[in-house]
Scaffold this motif. Structure first.
Motif, short mmCIF file in Angstrom:
data_model
loop_
_atom_site.label_atom_id
_atom_site.label_comp_id
_atom_site.label_asym_id
_atom_site.label_seq_id
_atom_site.Cartn_x
_atom_site.Cartn_y
_atom_site.Cartn_z
N ASP A 92 1.26 7.20 3.46
CA ASP A 92 2.19 6.41 4.28
C ASP A 92 1.53 5.16 4.84
N ARG A 93 0.36 4.81 4.33
CA ARG A 93 -0.34 3.62 4.80
C ARG A 93 -0.02 2.41 3.91
N ILE A 94 0.20 1.27 4.54
CA ILE A 94 0.25 0.00 3.84
C ILE A 94 -0.99 -0.78 4.25
N LEU A 95 -1.82 -1.14 3.28
CA LEU A 95 -3.05 -1.88 3.54
C LEU A 95 -2.88 -3.31 3.05
N VAL A 96 -3.19 -4.27 3.91
CA VAL A 96 -2.97 -5.67 3.57
C VAL A 96 -4.26 -6.45 3.82
N VAL A 97 -4.70 -7.20 2.82
CA VAL A 97 -5.85 -8.10 2.95
C VAL A 97 -5.32 -9.52 3.02
N THR A 98 -5.71 -10.24 4.06
CA THR A 98 -5.28 -11.62 4.21
C THR A 98 -6.49 -12.52 4.45
N GLU A 99 -6.27 -13.81 4.28
CA GLU A 99 -7.33 -14.80 4.49
C GLU A 99 -6.76 -15.94 5.33
#
Length: 261
Positions: A14-21
């Motif tokens: 149920d996790r949403i992992l987001v990588v941003t810059e």
């Protein structure tokens, strides 16, 4: 206006992992936008989140770590910092989520270093599955920093885990926990259990402007004040690590009246 550029999005359970810059910074967030890791691409070993500076500042103020077990990898901020600033330190990291490990390697410059051993496992199961430690103990420092998308991971922040952690510490070992006081009853219960399991000395350091609290549980009691780094050496450490050790010491003293009294 949000100027962050999304580099990667992944789902695990149920996790949403987001990588941003954003500019020279790279961030790892859960789907609720709670930032888990922040890295400066120009200086990747720098600690960019305040709680990591307080947590590792307490550690390096009070001890000289040699063998450290960390629960919770995130983007690897503490790993990069310790490998860079503590060349004699051996690290083991337990991470439950394979997507987090993949992200740390692909986007957060997780070092490939012989001093680093990573275990992909559920934290409580890993600790309970360890063989009996040698007489002198297995780790001088254990760090619990395992959060899910809501709060502290219940499988790790539990009484029986604290007992097994103590059993695996050296005689003067230190258990450090990143806690959240947002769930007040849960936080207070954890502090009561730590005080019972580590009667020698248990300290807490509330972070300014935050729900985070750093808890420190000493197996062998609080180090003697004379055993701390001399002031001149702390100044050099503060400059090299960008950590205000003098502020941390003052905050610890104000929050814990028994500190060296």
């Amino acid at each position: 206006m949000d100027t962050r550029r999304i580099l990667h999005r992944a789902k695990w359970g149920d996790r949403i992992l987001v990588v941003t810059e954003e500019g020279r910074e790279r961030l790892l967030s859960f789907g609720n936008h709670m930032i888990q890791s922040r890295m400066d691409m120009v200086c990747p070993h720098a600690l960019r989140l305040p709680y990591t500076r307080f947590l590792l500042g307490c550690l390096l103020l009070l001890t000289t770590p040699r063998k450290v077990l960390i629960f919770g990898l995130g983007g690897g901020s503490m790993v990069r910092f310790l490998l860079h600033h503590c060349p004699g330190c051996q690290l083991e990291v337990v991470e439950h989520c394979p997507e987090v490990l993949d992200i740390a390697r692909r986007f957060f410059l997780l070092p490939d270093d012989p001093r680093l051993l990573i275990h992909l496992a559920e934290g409580g199961d890993f600790l309970l599955g360890l063989p009996s430690p040698p007489r002198e103990g297995r780790f001088d420092t254990i760090i619990l920093d395992a959060f899910d998308h809501q709060t502290m991971a219940a499988s790790v922040y539990a009484r029986h885990i604290f007992r097994v952690a103590r059993h695996n510490l050296t005689a003067n070992g230190l258990l450090i926990l990143n806690l959240s006081s947002r769930m007040d009853d849960y936080y207070r219960a954890i502090m009561r259990e730590l005080t019972e399991i580590f009667p020698e000395s248990t300290l807490q350091l509330p972070l300014p402007g935050s729900h985070n609290v750093i808890a420190l549980a000493f197996k062998g009691g609080l180090p003697a004040k004379g055993a701390l780094h001399p002031s001149a050496h702390l100044k050099l450490m503060a400059e090299a690590m960008d950590i205000d050790f003098f502020d941390i010491f003052s905050r610890l003293a104000r929050a814990n009246r028994e500190l060296w009294h």
